[in-house]
Design a protein around this motif. Sequence first.
Motif, PDB file in Angstrom:
ATOM      1  N   ALA A 149     -41.108  24.840 -64.483  1.00 56.10           N
ATOM      2  CA  ALA A 149     -40.519  26.070 -63.939  1.00 56.10           C
ATOM      3  C   ALA A 149     -40.939  26.270 -62.489  1.00 56.10           C
ATOM      4  CB  ALA A 149     -40.927  27.268 -64.786  1.00 56.10           C
TER       5      ALA A 149
ATOM      6  N   SER B 229     -39.098  23.907 -60.300  1.00 58.91           N
ATOM      7  CA  SER B 229     -37.697  24.331 -60.117  1.00 58.91           C
ATOM      8  C   SER B 229     -37.592  25.492 -59.129  1.00 58.91           C
ATOM      9  CB  SER B 229     -37.086  24.794 -61.438  1.00 58.91           C
ATOM     10  OG  SER B 229     -37.129  23.774 -62.392  1.00 58.91           O
ATOM     11  N   ILE B 230     -38.521  26.439 -59.246  1.00 60.05           N
ATOM     12  CA  ILE B 230     -38.529  27.592 -58.322  1.00 60.05           C
ATOM     13  C   ILE B 230     -38.783  27.102 -56.904  1.00 60.05           C
ATOM     14  CG2 ILE B 230     -39.826  29.675 -57.678  1.00 60.05           C
ATOM     15  CD1 ILE B 230     -40.255  30.053 -60.831  1.00 60.05           C
TER      16      ILE B 230
ATOM     17  N   PHE C  31     -34.996  28.826 -64.973  1.00 58.26           N
ATOM     18  CA  PHE C  31     -36.196  28.109 -64.535  1.00 58.26           C
ATOM     19  C   PHE C  31     -37.164  27.832 -65.686  1.00 58.26           C
ATOM     20  CE2 PHE C  31     -34.724  30.618 -60.871  1.00 58.26           C
ATOM     21  CZ  PHE C  31     -34.453  29.582 -59.989  1.00 58.26           C
TER      22      PHE C  31
END
Length: 143
Positions: free
Chosen positions: A133, A136-137, A35
């Motif tokens: 990140a 993406s998470i 991530f």
Amino acid sequence: MKNFNMVQIQASVDIDAPLDKVWNIISDLDSEPRFWKGTKEVRNISKNENVVTREVTIAFKDSKCMQTVTMQPKEKIHAQFTKGILDGTKTLTLQQLENRIRLDVLWDIKLTGMMGMFTGMIKKHIQSGSEQALESIKQEAQR
């Protein structure tokens, strides 16, 4: 006394997923490079209950940093940079809102030694890396 070379970087995202699911993703410290693009590799050295000592290879000049990561289950993950090119902290915080989860990241860091002059330059990279990140998470958790 506040160190004036420190930069603070913040980002947050709202996630439509159960708290447990989001926690399981962010608390899997080994999957961090998936991530966080600035994290190339992690190597856990020791684990004592909620505290993990690890070596992190970051994208900036493939530098190795030592970190002590303290986990407060389903609330926060606090990473203290203890040795290497980065000095400071990175904290992920989870907050339950009505029907979603807010995930925040706060960096309070600087580059050490002679690299200090590049702190401003890496701030932009860390900001955009953090936003990517979190996104993406979020995608992973809402799957």
